[in-house]
Design an enzyme around this catalytic site. Structure first.
Site, PDB file in Angstrom:
ATOM      1  N   GLU A 115      17.205   4.123 -46.138  1.00 50.33           N
ATOM      2  CA  GLU A 115      17.353   5.508 -46.061  1.00 50.33           C
ATOM      3  C   GLU A 115      18.969   6.060 -45.910  1.00 50.33           C
ATOM      4  O   GLU A 115      19.282   6.900 -46.457  1.00 50.33           O
ATOM      5  CB  GLU A 115      16.599   6.282 -45.097  1.00 50.33           C
ATOM      6  CG  GLU A 115      15.017   6.243 -45.281  1.00 50.33           C
ATOM      7  CD  GLU A 115      14.161   6.361 -44.088  1.00 50.33           C
ATOM      8  OE1 GLU A 115      13.099   7.130 -44.498  1.00 50.33           O
ATOM      9  OE2 GLU A 115      14.317   5.861 -43.045  1.00 50.33           O
ATOM     10  N   SER A 129       9.810   3.590 -33.648  1.00 52.18           N
ATOM     11  CA  SER A 129       9.826   4.860 -33.189  1.00 52.18           C
ATOM     12  C   SER A 129       9.699   5.093 -31.806  1.00 52.18           C
ATOM     13  O   SER A 129       9.058   4.228 -31.246  1.00 52.18           O
ATOM     14  CB  SER A 129       8.484   5.313 -34.007  1.00 52.18           C
ATOM     15  OG  SER A 129       8.077   6.628 -33.146  1.00 52.18           O
TER      16      SER A 129
END
Ligand code: ARG
Length: 460
Positions: free
Chosen positions: A289, A276
């Protein structure tokens, strides 16, 4: 350049040209177009339109074009309507007026069918190879932890203990069916359409079977109108691709969950996860994902072509040019996702103590208990009741299966036997499931061996 024009007093408007041109995407078919045109040159010699020397000159010029087409300059500044037109123009630049003979008795309607079939055949072969690689990665993953026990789920609730290898083999089966479906689509793709003309059959007596052999097709199409109208072969591929993506999306979903802090079963490789920009601790499963997300795209491609084809009058209509972008996209996304999934599977590591603990502290052995009671003569309905009451009592008092033993079970209900106490351990209960297709450890070991043999056969 245009392959038509005699009948017009004015040329196409800029807007129409820009709107209808397909070169910016169908350039991808350039190698297929050249390969098909070389075979067509040989067929033209067969019907006396080309002399042997002319055929040789054209085939050689096509070889040069094929090499040129590998470079980006080949397409620079080209304003041709489509790839078929471009290839003929480039041929003219090499051989002059002789190029004017290559399109004798041929229509772009059959040419586009041929080119897409040739290209798609290659893509299917590539997808099958990548699918086999993924299947191998699943078997290797199973081989790393052959005895690991995990809770199997229904309704996303812990249901019954299974071997991790058994779970992985479930995906192996899905992908084995996908492989079969891709091969079935390939059989529909691998039919040779040339000789159909625009829709009525060519006016030249080509040896169509010879053309099929020349281009490695299994057979020839039966009806010229069907050729111009048909995109079933593309839909078959898109369906097979969508089903494969569906399975990939489910595997991705499982592994996103299993690698979460809440589950903690799997450690994904650093190489397939990302961090992140704000939260320093994060290790996100973006690769999975994206694999999950790309299902929507490929299924959209299938829908797109379905809707394009619906209600089209016989035979060819320009709507059908809209087949290519979804087809190209689906092939790209499928192959990319297969490659990505293989890498995730190959680099993930199971932490077997976590799922084993999950299996031990929950009541996934309740079915084994009920069945053990039934085996010793208690009617199953009653056995189910007794096991259910034991779970209720344990939930109330905070007991795990391992907090019970033969004596305390017997004290709880006289029907309990020593076999019942044994299956309080999930690994023991699984041994009762030595049935074809079941999670019994011996059966799973056998299934793993068989899967390896099946995979080798697919690859052969
Ligand atoms: N670019 C066209 C396609 O992809 C080729 C066929 C053109 N045929 C025609 N009748 N305009 O479908």
């Amino acid at each position: 350049m245009k392959l038509w024009g005699g009948r017009f007093e004015e040329g196409p408007s800029k807007v129409f040209e820009r709107f209808s041109g397909s070169l910016h995407f169908d350039r991808r078919l350039v190698h297929a177009d050249i390969q098909g045109s070389q075979a067509f040159a040989r067929a033209l010699e067969g019907v006396g339109i080309l002399r042997a020397s002319e055929r040789a000159e054209l085939v050689a010029a096509f070889d040069q074009l094929d090499a040129d087409a590998g470079k980006t300059e080949f397409f620079e500044g080209a304003s041709d309507e489509d790839v078929h037109t471009l290839v003929i123009r480039k041929l003219g630049e090499k051989v002059g007026a002789l190029a004017g003979k290559i399109h004798t008795g041929r229509s772009r309607n059959e040419q586009v069918s041929l080119d897409v079939r040739l290209w798609l055949r290659g893509e299917i072969d590539r997808a099958c190879e990548l699918l086999a690689d993924l299947m191998q990665a699943l078997l290797d993953c199973a081989g790393r932890d052959p005895a690991a026990v995990v809770p199997g789920y229904t309704h996303m609730r812990r249901a019954q203990p299974v071997l991790w290898a058994h779970y992985l083999l479930a995906y192996f089966e899905m992908f084995a069916r996908d492989y079969e479906r891709l091969q079935q689509a390939r059989a529909r793709v691998n039919v040779m359409p040339l000789g159909s003309g625009a829709l009525a059959g060519s006016g030249f007596p080509f040896d169509r079977e010879a053309m099929a052999r020349d281009l490695g097709f299994d057979s020839i199409t039966n009806n010229s109108m069907d050729v111009s109208a048909d995109r079933d072969f593309a839909l078959d591929f898109l369906y097979a691709a969508s089903t494969t993506m569906l399975h990939l999306s489910r595997l991705a979903e499982d592994w996103i969950l299993y690698s979460s802090e809440e589950f903690g079963w799997l450690e994904l490789g650093d190489g397939v996860t990302s961090g992140s920009s704000l939260m320093p601790q994060k290790k996100n499963p973006d690769s999975l994902e994206l694999v999950r997300g790309k299902f929507g795209r490929v299924f959209g491609d299938l829908n797109s072509l379905f809707v394009t084809m619906k209600g089209l009058p016989m035979t060819y209509n320009r709507d059908m040019q809209e087949d290519k972008e979804p087809l190209f996209d689906a092939a790209d996304q499928l192959c990319g996702s297969l490659q990505m999934a293989r890498e995730v599977v190959a680099t993930a590591r199971l932490k077997p103590e976590r799922p084993a603990q999950a299996a031990e502290e929950s009541w996934v052995v309740a079915t084994d208990l009920a069945e053990a009671l039934a085996r010793s003569g208690t009617p199953f309905h009653q056995a189910h009741q007794i096991a259910g009451r034991l779970v209720l009592e344990s939930v109330r008092t905070g007991k795990k299966p391992s907090d019970w033993n033969a004596e305390s079970l017997k004290a709880f209900a006289p029907e309990f036997t020593s076999e019942c106490a044994a299956v309080l351990n999930p690994s023991e209960g699984m041994k009762t499931r030595e049935i074809a297709g079941g999670t019994g450890p011996q059966h799973v070991a056998k299934a793993l061996g068989e899967a390896q043999v099946r995979l080798a056969k697919l690859r052969a």
